[in-house]
Design a protein around this motif. Structure first.
Motif, short mmCIF file in Angstrom:
data_model
loop_
_atom_site.label_atom_id
_atom_site.label_comp_id
_atom_site.label_asym_id
_atom_site.label_seq_id
_atom_site.Cartn_x
_atom_site.Cartn_y
_atom_site.Cartn_z
N ARG A 174 0.75 -1.06 -0.16
CA ARG A 174 -0.02 0.14 0.01
C ARG A 174 0.71 1.31 -0.08
NH1 ARG A 174 -3.14 1.16 3.93
NH2 ARG A 174 -1.97 -0.20 5.55
N ALA A 175 1.88 1.04 0.68
CA ALA A 175 3.00 2.38 0.78
C ALA A 175 3.53 2.56 -0.73
CB ALA A 175 3.97 2.25 1.75
N VAL A 176 4.26 1.20 -1.28
CA VAL A 176 4.35 1.40 -2.69
C VAL A 176 3.48 1.87 -3.41
CG1 VAL A 176 5.32 -0.20 -4.51
CG2 VAL A 176 6.11 -0.85 -2.08
N GLU A 177 2.30 1.58 -3.45
CA GLU A 177 1.47 1.92 -4.52
C GLU A 177 1.28 3.80 -4.24
OE1 GLU A 177 -2.46 3.72 -5.97
OE2 GLU A 177 -1.81 3.24 -3.85
N ALA A 178 1.14 3.92 -3.14
CA ALA A 178 0.90 5.59 -2.93
C ALA A 178 2.32 6.53 -3.20
CB ALA A 178 0.97 6.04 -1.22
N ALA A 179 3.44 6.09 -3.17
CA ALA A 179 4.62 6.49 -3.74
C ALA A 179 4.66 6.49 -5.49
CB ALA A 179 5.70 5.80 -3.24
N MET A 180 4.09 5.20 -5.84
CA MET A 180 3.82 5.42 -7.31
C MET A 180 2.88 6.37 -7.94
SD MET A 180 4.62 1.22 -8.56
CE MET A 180 3.03 0.42 -7.65
N PHE A 181 1.93 6.40 -7.08
CA PHE A 181 0.82 7.30 -7.55
C PHE A 181 1.25 8.72 -7.48
CE2 PHE A 181 -3.07 9.80 -6.58
CZ PHE A 181 -3.96 9.31 -7.38
N CYS A 182 2.13 9.09 -6.61
CA CYS A 182 2.93 10.26 -6.75
C CYS A 182 3.66 10.51 -7.89
CB CYS A 182 3.55 10.65 -5.42
SG CYS A 182 2.63 10.53 -3.73
N LEU A 183 4.33 9.60 -8.03
CA LEU A 183 5.46 9.53 -9.19
C LEU A 183 4.84 9.68 -10.50
CD1 LEU A 183 8.62 9.18 -9.45
CD2 LEU A 183 8.25 6.74 -10.05
N PRO A 216 -1.86 -6.37 -3.75
CA PRO A 216 -2.98 -5.75 -3.88
C PRO A 216 -3.41 -5.32 -5.21
CG PRO A 216 -1.95 -4.82 -2.09
CD PRO A 216 -0.94 -5.66 -2.52
N LEU A 217 -4.25 -5.32 -5.73
CA LEU A 217 -4.75 -5.01 -6.95
C LEU A 217 -4.58 -3.56 -7.62
CD1 LEU A 217 -6.14 -6.33 -9.57
CD2 LEU A 217 -8.18 -5.23 -8.83
N GLN A 218 -4.71 -2.64 -6.56
CA GLN A 218 -4.34 -1.27 -6.78
C GLN A 218 -2.92 -1.03 -6.96
OE1 GLN A 218 -6.88 1.18 -6.95
NE2 GLN A 218 -5.30 2.54 -7.48
N ALA A 219 -2.21 -1.84 -6.42
CA ALA A 219 -0.82 -1.71 -6.49
C ALA A 219 -0.15 -1.93 -7.90
CB ALA A 219 0.00 -2.44 -5.65
N ARG A 220 -0.94 -3.13 -8.44
CA ARG A 220 -0.49 -3.52 -9.76
C ARG A 220 -1.15 -2.50 -11.00
NH1 ARG A 220 -0.97 -9.45 -8.13
NH2 ARG A 220 1.15 -10.30 -8.51
N ARG A 221 -2.13 -2.21 -10.59
CA ARG A 221 -2.99 -0.90 -11.31
C ARG A 221 -2.12 0.17 -11.64
NH1 ARG A 221 -7.87 -0.70 -9.51
NH2 ARG A 221 -8.84 -2.21 -10.89
N THR A 222 -1.53 0.76 -10.37
CA THR A 222 -0.85 2.06 -10.39
C THR A 222 0.69 1.59 -10.94
OG1 THR A 222 -1.92 2.63 -8.36
CG2 THR A 222 0.20 3.92 -8.96
N ALA A 223 1.05 0.67 -10.97
CA ALA A 223 2.45 0.23 -11.58
C ALA A 223 2.30 0.30 -13.00
CB ALA A 223 2.85 -1.15 -11.03
#
Length: 998
Positions: free
Chosen positions: A477-486, A523-530
């Motif tokens: 979830r933390a990885v996803e948040a940082a990728m979202f910012c990036l 989490p699906l959201q992490a893959r989607r943001t990646a």
């Protein structure tokens, strides 16, 4: 008593009127209530309304007393300025008498506030000046009897305020607030209101004395009403006294005593709202010493309450957070530039950090984090404005290191706050909570974009470090948040290559290998943001092809997941478009991968994007002949969709047939668009021109023609879908995909294909306007200096368009189609206009039909056909820039001359008031062309102006104004801006929206 059960009998006495008022407030049929209201309105407007109002004030029913006060207001609004001096004084004394009497009797706020409002109406509508209304009413309240206006003139406001009881003070505060509120609605620029506003500059002295007394009292109700009245006066002062410091100072003198309410637990919430309101809407009201005072209160009284609420997760902390944010925004200069010397500045920053550190998710129980974004936006906006407005030779501000430290900490706090909630928590959220959280993330990334402008590469390093650290901890979830910012920063990061070394740490990590391993629970959201990151950073991957294998494998694997397929398809399309030249070796694998996804249940969006991605790679193949086999493989997939559509149609399932047919055409259009040469391809100056010429000629040989035949064969699906608008539009996109090309190619179809498509249409064809627009684009593309002329195809197009005109009959029958038809004729000028003037041709015989239709369009009420028609005539009248055949200009001029009388009359009638003001600029174009190019234009314009027809349109301009208008426009000889100004002025005079024309 109602006659026939439907009408209300007018009351004949005060008692009957009172009964009727009571019935108004009781439940009953809507029709009866309306009739009662109508009867009461008649009473209020009647000459006896004064006496009725006075009599009803003594009623024992509160609603009746309210109605009575309102009747006084109605009479004052209607008849107040017409009262003689004696009558006005009588009304004034009756109103004050009732206010005093009802105040002594303990009347409730509803009636008392209404009476105060009525007294304000007297103040604004009375023909005579009421010099000290607050002292007059206050003295009457204090004595309990009538005090004349002259007796109140010399009273001390301070002494009178001290002598009033608490209840009397509250009533006078209501009256004071009513004065400020209702007078603020009067336009100060109107002479009738200027005296009232001047009087307010004196009244504020009495109001401020009253408020000062209210703030000193120990009665919380009095102090609360004082705060409300204070805010009302400040709101009045903001627009009225920006250049009247003397009047404003009376209110500023009250700030210190009013601010003490912020320290009083019983008044704190009201005071917080009021001071926040002023800080947000009228920051300049507070001077430096006032801001310091508020800052000390924030540090000493607001801070502890806010920290306690944050610790306990208490929603009661919201007003304290709002106050901190409002103060921080208002005091941003001090907060940015003096953080280490200003206690309040450091407090504001620290508290906003604490807000973001507090538990909870924005959009759910955490409302304060959403508010804090406003403060941080103001903070970074001030920083950027200051830093980037400095001259290069100026030394950097001394506070920059501190600001960088603050904003670096902020990035990590925002990132933590943007982490998505665990699934077990999110499943219980409402739609509003989900939307609130999404909105916070978007607002936070907008903020981060502004921060990136200041921090640059250092911020990128921070985000990548957060991703790697969270990846090591398996905190997805933390990885996803940082990728979202990036992802949000992509456009800014990719403006140059300064951040490439930082991005290498991310793309060289195991991130995309891990998210591409679907055996791992992520989490699906992490893959989607990646997936989104890969789509956004395609330019970077293009420069670093070593990262392509991992990223592309992950994206194609994601296509198999229904919840990821749309995002993956979008990113595949972006990545393959950017990296097409680096992926040609993977083409066979991609085609095989696509076969696994292209079954009958494949998602249209996914198919379209992936086919477009593969087409982009095909475009990069060299030589041209290498494109044929993979392109045929793609077309085979499209043909399968077309065949499915035909099969479903044969079975009677038209919905399924439409789905597959439209999907196939959209896929075909996407293939065509992605086969176009990308705009940013570098030109090789060492190219062999002969070899290049041979490559262009390839698409004329038999092998290449098979590709075009297969493409054109796909249009056969329109035989079953010819009445579907989506199919028509998709087919147009296929045709257009070849128009943009400057060299031969598979989708550069013969112009005759577009013409045949148009000829199969009628005015009932869905989206016909889109087909006409496609024909316009074809003509425009074939009008370029380096294009081959296509007169036969354009002639056939125009003949079909004439059929549409005949089928329509009038532009208003279908304005969109009418506009499209006229746009086609506009595109004929200059290269194909000769087609309309060929002797004995179909088009020359139909020329009157075309020209009459355009004249009808100028007169029609429909905006867009009128604009197209005006453009056509302006182009036709002006000299041709080229002459495709000898004598053409003379032929055109002859036809124009025949139509000048009719066109002149139509333009003059439109300018004279029949047209719309927004269309005048468009009508000016043919008018300017007439004046500049047709010698007889002045005579015909004059005839139109002075004819009977113009007089029937408007009688607001006389012969002198008409002559002046004609003289001006003829004298300007087509000057663009000045002609438009003259036309607008004359139009306004004809419509009567200006006093005179001259």
């Amino acid at each position: 008593m109602e006659g026939n059960g439907s009408s209300v009998v007018p009351p004949q006495s005060v008692a009957e009127a009172e009964t009727l008022v009571k019935r108004l407030y009781q439940p009953g049929p809507a029709k009866i209530i309306t009739e009662i209201n109508d009867q009461l309105l008649k009473l209020q407007h009647a000459p006896e309304g004064w006496q009725l109002a006075d009599a009803l004030m003594s009623s024992s029913d509160q609603n009746v007393r309210f109605f009575a006060a309102n009747t006084f207001t109605v009479k004052l609004n209607n008849d107040g300025p017409k009262l003689d001096g004696e009558t006005a004084r009588t009304v004034q004394m009756r109103l004050i008498s009732w206010l005093v009497r009802l105040s002594r009797q303990g009347e409730g706020p509803m009636v008392m506030r209404k009476l105060c409002s009525t007294l304000t109406t007297f103040f604004t509508r009375s023909p005579s000046l009421w010099r000290r209304p607050l002292m007059h009413v206050g003295a009457s309240l204090q004595t309990g009897g009538l005090v004349t206006e002259n007796e109140a003139i010399d009273l001390s406001a301070e002494r009178l305020s001290e002598a009033l009881s608490s209840s009397e003070t509250v009533v006078l505060l209501w009256f004071s607030a009513s004065l400020a509120d209702e007078v603020s609605r009067l336009d100060s620029n109107m002479p009738a209101h200027s005296q009232v506003h001047r009087q307010m500059e004196e009244t504020v002295q009495d109001a401020s004395a009253l408020l000062a007394t209210a703030f000193r009292t120990s009665n919380p109700k009095v102090r609360a009403e004082g705060l409300k009245a204070f805010l009302t006066w400040v709101n009045y002062a903001q627009p009225m006294w920006p250049r009247k410091p003397e009047a404003l100072q009376h209110l500023r003198n009250l700030i210190e005593s009013a601010a003490q309410a912020l320290t009083d637990p019983t008044l704190q919430h009201d005071a917080l709202d009021i001071f926040r309101d002023i800080l947000e809407s009228y920051t300049s009201f507070f001077q430096s010493d006032h801001m310091q005072l508020i800052g000390r209160i924030v540090s000493g009284y607001v801070q502890p309450k806010l920290l306690e609420a944050l610790h306990d997760g208490d929603a009661e902390g919201l007003p304290y957070g709002q106050m901190v944010t409002a103060f921080g925004v208002a005091n941003v200069l001090d907060t940015v530039e003096h953080p280490e010397t200003s206690e309040s500045a450091s407090t504001v920053i620290r508290l906003h950090f604490d807000i973001l550190k507090a538990p909870g998710y924005p959009g759910d129980e955490d409302e304060l984090s959403v508010l804090s974004i406003e403060f941080w936006n103001t903070y970074i906006e001030y920083v950027n404005d200051t830093v980037f407005s400095q001259d290069a030779e100026q030394p950097p501000p001394t506070w920059i290191p501190y600001a960088k430290s603050v904003l670096t900490q902020l990035i990590e706090l925002l990132w933590a706050k943007m982490c998505t909630p665990p699934a077990n928590l999110a499943k219980d959220w409402t739609n509003a909570e989900h939307e609130g959280f999404k909105e916070f993330r978007l607002d936070a990334t907008d903020l981060m974009l502004s921060i990136f402008v200041f921090l640059g590469k250092a911020m990128l390093q921070e985000l990548v470090a957060l991703i790697i650290r969270s990846l090591d901890n398996k905190n997805w979830r933390a990885v996803e948040a940082a990728m979202f910012c990036l992802n949000a920063l992509a456009d800014n990061v990719l403006e140059d290559q300064a951040g490439d070394d930082v991005l290498a740490g991310l793309f060289g990590s195991r991130l995309f290998r891990d998210v591409g391993d679907f055996s791992q629970t992520i989490p699906l959201q992490a893959r989607r943001t990646a997936i989104d990151v890969l789509g956004s950073y395609g330019q970077y991957v293009e420069r670093h092809a070593e990262y392509l294998p991992d990223t592309v494998r992950f994206l194609f694997a994601s296509l198999e997941n229904a919840q990821l397929s749309h995002s993956a398809a979008k990113s595949i399309a972006a990545l393959c478009s950017a990296c097409r030249s680096s992926l040609t070796g993977e083409l066979d694998g991609f085609l095989q991968q696509y076969q696994l996804l292209s079954g009958p249940t494949a998602d249209p969006y996914t198919k379209e994007r992936v086919l477009g991605a593969i087409a982009a790679i095909i475009q990069a193949l060299k030589p041209e002949s290498a494109k044929v086999p993979p392109l045929l493989a793609l077309l085979e997939n499209v043909e399968k969709d077309m065949q499915m559509a035909k099969s479903y149609a044969a079975d009677g399932d038209l919905d399924a047939a439409t789905t597959f047919g439209v999907m196939g055409l959209n896929c075909l259009a996407t293939i065509g668009m992605n086969l176009q040469n990308p705009e940013d391809v570098p030109i090789n100056v060492y190219d062999d021109d002969e070899q290049h010429s041979g490559e262009r000629a390839f698409w004329d040989n038999e092998e290449a023609k098979e590709v075009q035949q297969r493409i054109m064969g796909c249009f056969s699906v329109l035989e079953i879908l010819g009445n579907d608008g989506d199919a028509i539009e998709a087919a147009c996109h296929v045709l257009r995909s070849g128009f943009a090309e400057t060299e031969p190619g598979p989708f550069v179809l013969p112009a005759s294909v577009t013409v045949r498509f148009l000829q199969q249409c009628s005015v009932t064809t869905p989206r016909l306007e889109f087909v006409l627009s496609t024909a316009c684009i074809l003509i425009t593309q074939q009008s370029r200096s380096n294009s081959k002329r296509i007169p036969e195809e354009v002639r056939a197009t125009c003949e079909q368009v004439v059929i549409f005109l005949q089928q329509l009959g009038h532009p208003s029958q279908d304005p969109s189609i009418a506009q499209g038809c006229m746009d086609v004729f506009c595109r004929l000028i200059p290269y194909y206009i000769h087609l309309l003037f060929e002797p004995n041709s179909v088009l020359s015989q139909q020329l009157p039909t075309i020209l009459n239709f355009t004249l009808q369009a100028i007169q029609s009420p429909d905006i867009f056909p009128r604009r197209s028609a005006a453009e056509f005539w302006a182009k036709l009248i002006r000299p041709l820039s080229i002459e495709p055949r000898a004598g053409l200009q003379q032929d055109v001029a002859g036809v124009v001359a025949a139509y000048v009388p009719q066109l002149s009359q139509i333009l003059i009638y439109q300018i004279g008031g029949l047209g719309q003001r927004s269309e005048l600029d468009y009508l000016c174009e043919p008018l300017k062309a007439l004046i500049a190019n047709v010698p007889t234009a002045k005579n015909w314009l004059e005839a139109a102006l002075f004819g009977d027809g113009f007089s029937a349109i408007t009688d607001r301009v006389g012969d002198a104004e008409k002559s002046l208008f004609l003289k001006k426009i003829v004298g300007l000889r087509g000057d663009n801006r000045k002609t438009k100004d003259v036309v607008r002025e004359f139009y306004a005079a004809c419509r009567g929206t200006v006093v005179s024309y001259g």
